[in-house]
Design an enzyme around this catalytic site. Sequence first.
Site, PDB file in Angstrom:
ATOM      1  N   ASP A  41       1.016  -1.166   0.179  1.00 61.37           N
ATOM      2  CA  ASP A  41       0.018  -0.090   0.038  1.00 61.37           C
ATOM      3  C   ASP A  41       0.728   1.311   0.065  1.00 61.37           C
ATOM      4  O   ASP A  41       1.711   1.362   0.749  1.00 61.37           O
ATOM      5  CB  ASP A  41      -0.908  -0.042   1.209  1.00 61.37           C
ATOM      6  CG  ASP A  41      -1.867  -1.077   1.128  1.00 61.37           C
ATOM      7  OD1 ASP A  41      -2.172  -1.218  -0.003  1.00 61.37           O
ATOM      8  OD2 ASP A  41      -2.819  -1.325   2.296  1.00 61.37           O
ATOM      9  N   ASP A  45     -13.335  -6.861  -5.095  1.00 60.48           N
ATOM     10  CA  ASP A  45     -13.415  -6.846  -3.825  1.00 60.48           C
ATOM     11  C   ASP A  45     -14.998  -7.569  -3.439  1.00 60.48           C
ATOM     12  O   ASP A  45     -15.766  -7.177  -3.796  1.00 60.48           O
ATOM     13  CB  ASP A  45     -13.352  -5.614  -2.980  1.00 60.48           C
ATOM     14  CG  ASP A  45     -11.966  -4.839  -3.042  1.00 60.48           C
ATOM     15  OD1 ASP A  45     -11.082  -5.697  -3.159  1.00 60.48           O
ATOM     16  OD2 ASP A  45     -11.882  -3.716  -2.977  1.00 60.48           O
TER      17      ASP A  45
END
Length: 252
Positions: free
Chosen positions: A11, A130
């Site tokens: 990230d 997702d």
Amino acid sequence: MLAKRIIPCLDVADGRVKKGVNFVNLTDVGDPVAIAAAYQQQGADELVFLDIAATNEHRETMAAMVEQVSAQVFMPLTIGGGITSVADMQRILRAGADKTAINSAAVANPELIRAGAEKFGNQCIVVAIDAAWDAAAGQYRVYTHGGQQATDLDAVAWAKQAVALGAGELLVTSMDRDGTKAGFDTKLYQALGATVNVPIIASGGAGNLQDFVDVFSTTPVDGALAASVFHFGELTIADVKATLRKQGVVVR
């Protein structure tokens, strides 16, 4: 038999890695170039960078970071987060990324998948999904905006549509398993594998070596992605690959 891929995920915000990476010899836990080089040395097959800040002012920073990483590291890079147009894709690919991952933008505008595939080729377009199990509906539901917004989409049907539009790969995160270290959601990947014929990357739930064996031996996924277990040295890529080899799974 194509070799299965082991893929760390990082990230990034403002050109820095945000979940500190805890390698022993790393002086700067936020430096993406040093971290990418360390992962290359460990034997990672690919790297995924997700821009979690992804606003306009961060996009140039992200492209600059990709340029630096791709100059030092010679494995495929997939970049996601904040890519909402063909121009965004072009900027990231020109900077040295091999693939761009689109998630919420693809749900909002599925034609973006086709436009990207036509311009850059299917192999450059990863659709990230997702998904979480919806027991009442008896299906996996798609979520967008970093898992914050539920949609009406069934994940398996959306995967099929994304591939029909030109997605060359799917990066599918089980929100139910993400961060739990309870193993990959094999049921999800079995359902996807029975429906699409492009490479699938499993994400969410990696906690131990057996989890990698299970996902590759019981589902048709092509790669397994993990973050914290690698970043904090709980598992090494070498250990994962050695375990997979022992179990007859082909790895690079």
